[in-house]
Design a protein around this motif. Structure first.
Motif, PDB file in Angstrom:
ATOM      1  N   THR A  24     -18.460 -11.652  19.147  1.00 54.02           N
ATOM      2  CA  THR A  24     -18.045 -10.609  20.065  1.00 54.02           C
ATOM      3  C   THR A  24     -18.252 -11.123  21.488  1.00 54.02           C
ATOM      4  OG1 THR A  24     -18.525  -8.394  20.893  1.00 54.02           O
ATOM      5  CG2 THR A  24     -20.342  -9.557  19.855  1.00 54.02           C
ATOM      6  N   LYS A  93     -10.484  -4.645  21.413  1.00 55.09           N
ATOM      7  CA  LYS A  93     -10.352  -5.529  20.251  1.00 55.09           C
ATOM      8  C   LYS A  93      -8.970  -5.371  19.623  1.00 55.09           C
ATOM      9  CE  LYS A  93     -13.123  -7.122  16.330  1.00 55.09           C
ATOM     10  NZ  LYS A  93     -12.094  -7.687  15.535  1.00 55.09           N
ATOM     11  N   TRP A 100     -10.018  -9.952  21.985  1.00 56.36           N
ATOM     12  CA  TRP A 100     -10.009  -8.764  22.832  1.00 56.36           C
ATOM     13  C   TRP A 100      -8.951  -8.996  23.906  1.00 56.36           C
ATOM     14  CZ3 TRP A 100     -13.782 -10.243  19.807  1.00 56.36           C
ATOM     15  CH2 TRP A 100     -14.605  -9.274  19.211  1.00 56.36           C
TER      16      TRP A 100
END
Length: 146
Positions: A24, A93, A100
């Protein structure tokens, strides 16, 4: 023996979860100048309601003035201090991918905003940051701060 298997399974799940959690953009990153390979700044990317924002936490160049402001900005960030400046806005996302996009990234050196795509790579240790206008742009690789 059964308790040992459960313990090992729990450790494996925790380890797998922490490895997945790293894929992430959320976290602290060191941006690197794509021309000089010099560390430029430290940026904290946060998520709220599925949307990412990113702020400059530190200026890392030796000659950087820590009290510098965004003279080149033309929006609500004009004249605001670079430290604390929100340079990433609105990234979300992509469906089914560790990417993203649909956000904007500000280059405080020229005051321009670019369409943004963030892609964690190398197990989440690095982040490909692509800024573009009409499909033409450049990609920087940022490094996660541990």
């Amino acid at each position: 023996m059964h308790a040992m298997k459960r313990l090992l399974a729990t450790i494996a799940l925790v380890w797998a979860g922490s490895a997945l959690a790293q894929m992430t953009p959320v976290g602290v990153w060191q941006s690197v100048d794509d021309k000089t390979s010099e560390a430029k700044s430290q940026i904290r990317i946060a998520e709220s309601g599925g949307v990412l924002t990113g702020r400059i936490e530190k200026l890392l160049r030796k000659e950087a003035k820590q009290d510098a402001v965004c003279d080149e900005c033309t929006d609500d960030r004009k004249g605001k201090p670079l430290v604390g400046l929100e340079i990433i806005r609105g990234a979300k996302k992509a469906e089914g991918k560790d990417v993203w996009e649909d956000g904007k990234i500000l280059d405080p050196e020229n005051g321009k905003s670019y369409t943004l795509r963030l892609t964690p790579i190398d197990g989440g240790k690095k982040l490909e940051v692509r800024g573009s206008v009409l499909g033409i742009g450049r990609t920087q690789t940022w490094v996660r701060v541990q």
